[in-house]
Design a protein around this motif. Structure first.
Motif, PDB file in Angstrom:
ATOM      1  N   PRO A   1     -38.670  16.084  44.615  1.00  0.00           N
ATOM      2  CA  PRO A   1     -37.600  15.125  44.333  1.00  0.00           C
ATOM      3  C   PRO A   1     -36.526  15.165  45.416  1.00  0.00           C
ATOM      4  O   PRO A   1     -36.202  16.236  45.936  1.00  0.00           O
ATOM      5  N   PHE A   2     -36.016  14.027  45.731  1.00  0.00           N
ATOM      6  CA  PHE A   2     -35.040  13.894  46.810  1.00  0.00           C
ATOM      7  C   PHE A   2     -33.916  12.990  46.341  1.00  0.00           C
ATOM      8  O   PHE A   2     -34.153  11.859  45.931  1.00  0.00           O
ATOM      9  N   LEU A   3     -32.689  13.494  46.379  1.00  0.00           N
ATOM     10  CA  LEU A   3     -31.505  12.727  45.998  1.00  0.00           C
ATOM     11  C   LEU A   3     -30.576  12.684  47.192  1.00  0.00           C
ATOM     12  O   LEU A   3     -30.238  13.720  47.768  1.00  0.00           O
ATOM     13  N   LEU A   4     -30.132  11.489  47.552  1.00  0.00           N
ATOM     14  CA  LEU A   4     -29.194  11.316  48.656  1.00  0.00           C
ATOM     15  C   LEU A   4     -27.984  10.552  48.150  1.00  0.00           C
ATOM     16  O   LEU A   4     -28.127   9.479  47.552  1.00  0.00           O
ATOM     17  N   ILE A   5     -26.804  11.116  48.384  1.00  0.00           N
ATOM     18  CA  ILE A   5     -25.552  10.474  48.007  1.00  0.00           C
ATOM     19  C   ILE A   5     -24.925   9.941  49.293  1.00  0.00           C
ATOM     20  O   ILE A   5     -24.640  10.715  50.211  1.00  0.00           O
ATOM     21  N   ILE A   6     -24.747   8.627  49.348  1.00  0.00           N
ATOM     22  CA  ILE A   6     -24.242   7.996  50.570  1.00  0.00           C
ATOM     23  C   ILE A   6     -22.840   7.433  50.343  1.00  0.00           C
ATOM     24  O   ILE A   6     -22.657   6.516  49.549  1.00  0.00           O
ATOM     25  N   PRO A   7     -21.849   8.000  51.048  1.00  0.00           N
ATOM     26  CA  PRO A   7     -20.504   7.431  51.000  1.00  0.00           C
ATOM     27  C   PRO A   7     -20.429   6.251  51.981  1.00  0.00           C
ATOM     28  O   PRO A   7     -20.762   6.399  53.156  1.00  0.00           O
ATOM     29  N   ASP A  50     -18.141  10.387  38.666  1.00  0.00           N
ATOM     30  CA  ASP A  50     -19.334   9.550  38.544  1.00  0.00           C
ATOM     31  C   ASP A  50     -20.504  10.190  39.295  1.00  0.00           C
ATOM     32  O   ASP A  50     -21.638  10.190  38.800  1.00  0.00           O
ATOM     33  N   VAL A  51     -20.232  10.738  40.469  1.00  0.00           N
ATOM     34  CA  VAL A  51     -21.264  11.416  41.254  1.00  0.00           C
ATOM     35  C   VAL A  51     -21.850  12.576  40.446  1.00  0.00           C
ATOM     36  O   VAL A  51     -23.067  12.730  40.351  1.00  0.00           O
ATOM     37  N   ILE A  52     -20.975  13.376  39.848  1.00  0.00           N
ATOM     38  CA  ILE A  52     -21.430  14.520  39.054  1.00  0.00           C
ATOM     39  C   ILE A  52     -22.246  14.053  37.852  1.00  0.00           C
ATOM     40  O   ILE A  52     -23.330  14.578  37.590  1.00  0.00           O
ATOM     41  N   GLU A  53     -21.738  13.062  37.133  1.00  0.00           N
ATOM     42  CA  GLU A  53     -22.444  12.564  35.942  1.00  0.00           C
ATOM     43  C   GLU A  53     -23.826  12.028  36.300  1.00  0.00           C
ATOM     44  O   GLU A  53     -24.823  12.369  35.663  1.00  0.00           O
ATOM     45  N   LYS A  54     -23.892  11.201  37.338  1.00  0.00           N
ATOM     46  CA  LYS A  54     -25.185  10.640  37.752  1.00  0.00           C
ATOM     47  C   LYS A  54     -26.134  11.724  38.258  1.00  0.00           C
ATOM     48  O   LYS A  54     -27.335  11.677  37.998  1.00  0.00           O
ATOM     49  N   SER A  55     -25.590  12.703  38.978  1.00  0.00           N
ATOM     50  CA  SER A  55     -26.421  13.790  39.505  1.00  0.00           C
ATOM     51  C   SER A  55     -26.987  14.646  38.378  1.00  0.00           C
ATOM     52  O   SER A  55     -28.158  15.035  38.414  1.00  0.00           O
ATOM     53  N   ILE A  56     -26.172  14.933  37.377  1.00  0.00           N
ATOM     54  CA  ILE A  56     -26.645  15.713  36.228  1.00  0.00           C
ATOM     55  C   ILE A  56     -27.728  14.958  35.477  1.00  0.00           C
ATOM     56  O   ILE A  56     -28.756  15.536  35.115  1.00  0.00           O
ATOM     57  N   THR A  57     -27.527  13.679  35.270  1.00  0.00           N
ATOM     58  CA  THR A  57     -28.536  12.851  34.599  1.00  0.00           C
ATOM     59  C   THR A  57     -29.832  12.852  35.404  1.00  0.00           C
ATOM     60  O   THR A  57     -30.922  13.004  34.850  1.00  0.00           O
ATOM     61  N   TRP A  58     -29.714  12.705  36.703  1.00  0.00           N
ATOM     62  CA  TRP A  58     -30.881  12.722  37.585  1.00  0.00           C
ATOM     63  C   TRP A  58     -31.611  14.064  37.480  1.00  0.00           C
ATOM     64  O   TRP A  58     -32.836  14.102  37.342  1.00  0.00           O
ATOM     65  N   LEU A  59     -30.844  15.180  37.527  1.00  0.00           N
ATOM     66  CA  LEU A  59     -31.444  16.511  37.416  1.00  0.00           C
ATOM     67  C   LEU A  59     -32.131  16.725  36.075  1.00  0.00           C
ATOM     68  O   LEU A  59     -33.232  17.288  36.020  1.00  0.00           O
TER      69      LEU A  59
END
Length: 75
Positions: A1-7, A50-59
């Protein structure tokens, strides 16, 4: 799995470069979170919650997938 957060307004690592990297990634399981008005220092931006919430959901989804596979293998 690969997650990228782009500002979106990152001046250190241009978003265009990050998007190209994401597109070239050969993983079949990849996700991108794009934040149009966020700078490079993700942890001090307003969007951090929002980043944390989405990342936790993704994880959680990834963990559930792995646990399901383990259960199937054990049976």
């Amino acid at each position: 799995p690969f997650l990228l957060i782009i500002p979106g307004v990152d001046k250190l690592v241009p978003p265009k470069i990050m998007i190209e990297f994401y597109e070239k990634c050969s993983s079949n399981d990849k996700t991108v979170f794009y934040y149009k008005n966020m700078w490079h220092a993700v942890t001090i931006e307003e969007e951090i919650y929002d980043v944390i919430e989405k990342s936790i959901t993704w994880l959680k989804k990834k963990i559930i997938k792995v646990i399901t596979l383990i259960i199937l293998i054990i049976k």
